[in-house]
Design a protein around this motif. Structure first.
Motif, PDB file in Angstrom:
ATOM      1  N   PHE A  86       0.801  -1.221   0.000  1.00  0.00           N
ATOM      2  CA  PHE A  86       0.000   0.000   0.000  1.00  0.00           C
ATOM      3  C   PHE A  86       0.839   1.281   0.000  1.00  0.00           C
ATOM      4  N   LYS A  87       1.943   1.276   0.676  1.00  0.00           N
ATOM      5  CA  LYS A  87       2.753   2.482   0.766  1.00  0.00           C
ATOM      6  C   LYS A  87       3.294   2.891  -0.603  1.00  0.00           C
ATOM      7  N   GLY A  88       3.560   1.905  -1.413  1.00  0.00           N
ATOM      8  CA  GLY A  88       4.064   2.202  -2.742  1.00  0.00           C
ATOM      9  C   GLY A  88       2.985   2.495  -3.753  1.00  0.00           C
ATOM     10  N   LEU A  89       1.701   2.288  -3.365  1.00  0.00           N
ATOM     11  CA  LEU A  89       0.596   2.518  -4.291  1.00  0.00           C
ATOM     12  C   LEU A  89      -0.138   3.824  -4.001  1.00  0.00           C
ATOM     13  N   ALA A  90      -0.745   3.897  -2.800  1.00  0.00           N
ATOM     14  CA  ALA A  90      -1.557   5.077  -2.487  1.00  0.00           C
ATOM     15  C   ALA A  90      -1.629   5.236  -0.968  1.00  0.00           C
ATOM     16  N   THR A  91      -0.635   5.887  -0.417  1.00  0.00           N
ATOM     17  CA  THR A  91      -0.540   6.033   1.036  1.00  0.00           C
ATOM     18  C   THR A  91      -1.775   6.696   1.621  1.00  0.00           C
ATOM     19  N   GLU A  92      -2.246   7.773   1.001  1.00  0.00           N
ATOM     20  CA  GLU A  92      -3.368   8.535   1.546  1.00  0.00           C
ATOM     21  C   GLU A  92      -4.672   7.748   1.492  1.00  0.00           C
ATOM     22  N   THR A  93      -4.738   6.742   0.634  1.00  0.00           N
ATOM     23  CA  THR A  93      -5.942   5.923   0.519  1.00  0.00           C
ATOM     24  C   THR A  93      -5.959   4.809   1.557  1.00  0.00           C
ATOM     25  N   TYR A  94      -4.862   4.119   1.694  1.00  0.00           N
ATOM     26  CA  TYR A  94      -4.830   2.909   2.516  1.00  0.00           C
ATOM     27  C   TYR A  94      -4.519   3.163   3.985  1.00  0.00           C
ATOM     28  N   TYR A  95      -4.008   4.336   4.326  1.00  0.00           N
ATOM     29  CA  TYR A  95      -3.647   4.624   5.709  1.00  0.00           C
ATOM     30  C   TYR A  95      -4.368   5.873   6.205  1.00  0.00           C
TER      31      TYR A  95
END
Length: 591
Positions: free
Chosen positions: A110-119
């Motif tokens: 998730f951190k490499g994809l879309a941090t603001e979405t998954y966290y």
């Protein structure tokens, strides 16, 4: 288990009796830590998830990439064949990617994809409600859909029966971290018709103070780890004053917490779990001893409500060790006498010790391994637990679907029906009323330093009290097996820190009469026929036939093949009077 550097897996289906906890879940970060001594530590519990759709391949025997999948499915299938449900202990509150200061070995997940979405973040900063550097934004619509797909995969593809959600209160937070009354992600999986038979269990708190025991958004379906049950029972059994009233509430199913659209079985009652002291350590240590975790003993829970029984840690003093084992039995009796769903930690059935480490997440060694070979005391505890679990399963009044009320339970102090609620001493007794079979149970806890005399309630129904459990007695007398006469009446003296369980059964006099009637019906179809054939004169033939007669002992559930003591039976009655004994429709007494 590891032997000579090779991984081996033992699966003894017959030894698994209740709930599988901390079973292999996912592929986790294999990163290893080193102590100053050079000793390696690892993420042994596996609570740093990377791929939520993959079983942990280091648990697999085979080296093929598909081995973990195949072996996991095989394991679930065989456990189901043995009548055992499989629950996954899952972590959806955080991932292995930690916070902004650590990315791990490469960009992944998730951190490499879309941090603001998954966290859950604010102005680029991670909110940490888990103590692990990040918090998953599970109620973001995109993340909620991913979460739902993951749960469905483990149910429909892998055959899982239920889930325990680690730090589940974090899962109720909105995208800005605010707790929600009806979290979309929780509601989504709960109302999925394809998951209607799946059991969901919440650990209803997070790492920063959101405590939802009894208040977790349940939609009438979710169970909870009852942390208030754990804390109260620990305090009461070790003798803390002011806990008697709450202890009674917990015994009755915690209606104050779950009488809000749920049932007693939604309360997952437990004394210890994987994160914390083992049961034996709870009676062996006042303080945690986590130095070997490499954090200067700063990790792990500081408030354990434990008592070392007079000396910290391992000892060779028999008196202290005997008290510790007795306390373990007291805890387990309280657990099995409580309305709700009992949960037992692996190893507590033989008094496993982790040496006072109450946060052994990084210890890939004997502290976390199951020990197949145990001490004499361990075998005695295992015997006690086997009988205690079987006792609960056979008594419906202990497996209730409704909360207990004043018709179901009678409270006592040292005198019947006179509980001493205001006493500063932890003695409490009660009777579970069996409305169907009159097999009432009398239970008493003496959680204090003194011997305590009690008076048993009188029986007016032809029944007497039979002692089943007295944890002060040495094994095997601590749990009655039917080898002696355990009929009790009047007064009983309880030892300090002990508990007592008795059962109302037909008295010995009534039982003796019943056995004679059964003997008559078996060997003399009619009194007239027996008399005319001279059967009373062929005592030798009767004795030979009696050697295979099935006698029911008043404190045993199942008939055992033993000799019928004919001389003792005949000494009470004249053979010619046997036909005069009236027949009654009555069940044989059972434990």
């Amino acid at each position: 288990m590891k032997r000579n550097g090779t991984k081996r897996i033992r699966l003894r289906v017959g030894s698994l009796k209740m709930l599988l906890h901390d079973i292999a879940c996912f592929v986790f970060s294999p990163s290893r830590l080193l102590l100053p001594s050079g000793k390696p530590l690892c993420q042994y519990w596996g609570y740093s998830t990377v791929n939520f759709f993959s079983p942990m391949n280091r648990y697999a025997v085979g080296s093929d990439p598909w081995s973990a999948l195949d072996e996991f499915k095989t394991m679930v299938r065989e456990l189901h064949r043995a009548g055992i449900e499989v629950f996954l202990d899952v972590v959806f509150n955080h991932t292995a990617e930690f916070g902004e200061s650590f990315l791990g070995p490469g960009f992944f997940s998730f951190k490499g994809l879309a941090t603001e979405t998954y966290y859950i973040t604010k102005r680029g900063k991670f909110h940490d409600y888990t103590g692990c550097g990040n918090s998953v934004s599970l109620n973001n619509p995109i993340v909620a859909e991913w979460f739902h797909s993951c749960i469905r995969y483990w149910v429909h593809e892998m055959g899982i029966d239920g889930f325990r959600f680690d730090l589940a209160s974090e899962m109720t937070r909105s995208q800005d971290g605010t707790p929600l009354d009806s979290p979309p992600a929780i509601e989504r999986i709960t109302k999925d018709p394809t998951l209607r038979d799946i059991k969901f269990i919440a650990e209803p708190w997070d790492a920063v103070g959101l405590y939802q025991v009894g208040k977790f958004p349940h939609f009438g379906h979710w169970g909870e780890w009852n942390g208030k049950y754990r804390d109260c029972v620990r305090k009461f059994i070790k003798g803390d004053q002011g806990t008697m009233g709450e202890f009674a509430t917990r015994i009755c199913g915690s209606a104050d917490l779950y009488q809000n659209g749920r049932k007693p079985f939604h309360s997952i009652n437990f004394i210890v779990a994987h994160d914390g002291f083992s049961l034996f350590d709870l009676a062996s240590y006042n303080e945690k001893h986590n130095q070997e975790n490499g954090e200067n003993n700063n990790d792990g829970e500081k408030h354990n409500n434990s008592w070392n029984c007079g000396l910290e840690g391992e000892t060779g003093q028999n008196e202290i060790n005997t008290l510790r084992h007795r306390q373990c039995k007291n805890f387990m009796v309280a657990l099995m006498m409580s309305a709700g769903t009992p949960m037992i930690l692996m190893g507590d059935e033989y008094c496993h010790s982790k040496g006072g480490n109450n946060n052994a997440w990084c210890q890939d060694q004997q502290k976390n391994y199951f020990h197949w070979n145990t001490s004499k005391a361990g075998h005695e505890m295992r015997r006690f637990m086997e009988k205690l679990i079987d006792f609960r399963k056979r008594h419906k009044i202990l497996c209730r679907d409704e909360f207990l009320n004043s018709k179901d339970i009678r409270w006592h102090g040292s005198k019947p029906f006179k509980p001493e609620w205001d006493s500063g001493y932890n003695f409490l007794a009660f009777t579970f009323v069996d409305h169907q079979k009159s097999d009432d149970l009398y239970v008493a806890f003496n959680a204090g330093h003194h011997h305590y005399g009690l008076t048993l309630p009188n029986r007016q129904d032809g029944r007497s009290w039979y002692r089943i459990i007295d944890t002060n007695l040495a094994s095997p007398k601590d749990f009655a097996t039917g080898d002696g006469n355990y009929q009790m009446s009047g007064n009983y003296q309880m030892a300090p820190y002990s508990c007592l369980v008795m059962k109302a059964l037909p008295s010995m006099e009534a039982d003796s009469l019943k056995r004679v009637k059964s003997f008559r019906n078996t060997f003399m179809p009619s009194a007239a026929a027996a008399s005319s054939s001279g059967a009373f004169g062929t005592g030798l033939g009767i004795l030979k036939r009696a050697q295979t007669f099935q006698k029911l002992d008043p404190i045993k559930e199942s008939p055992s093949m033993v000799n019928l003591h004919v001389p003792r039976t005949y000494s009470r009655f004249n053979l010619k009077d046997l036909a005069a004994i009236p027949d009654e429709e009555e069940e044989e007494p059972q434990m």
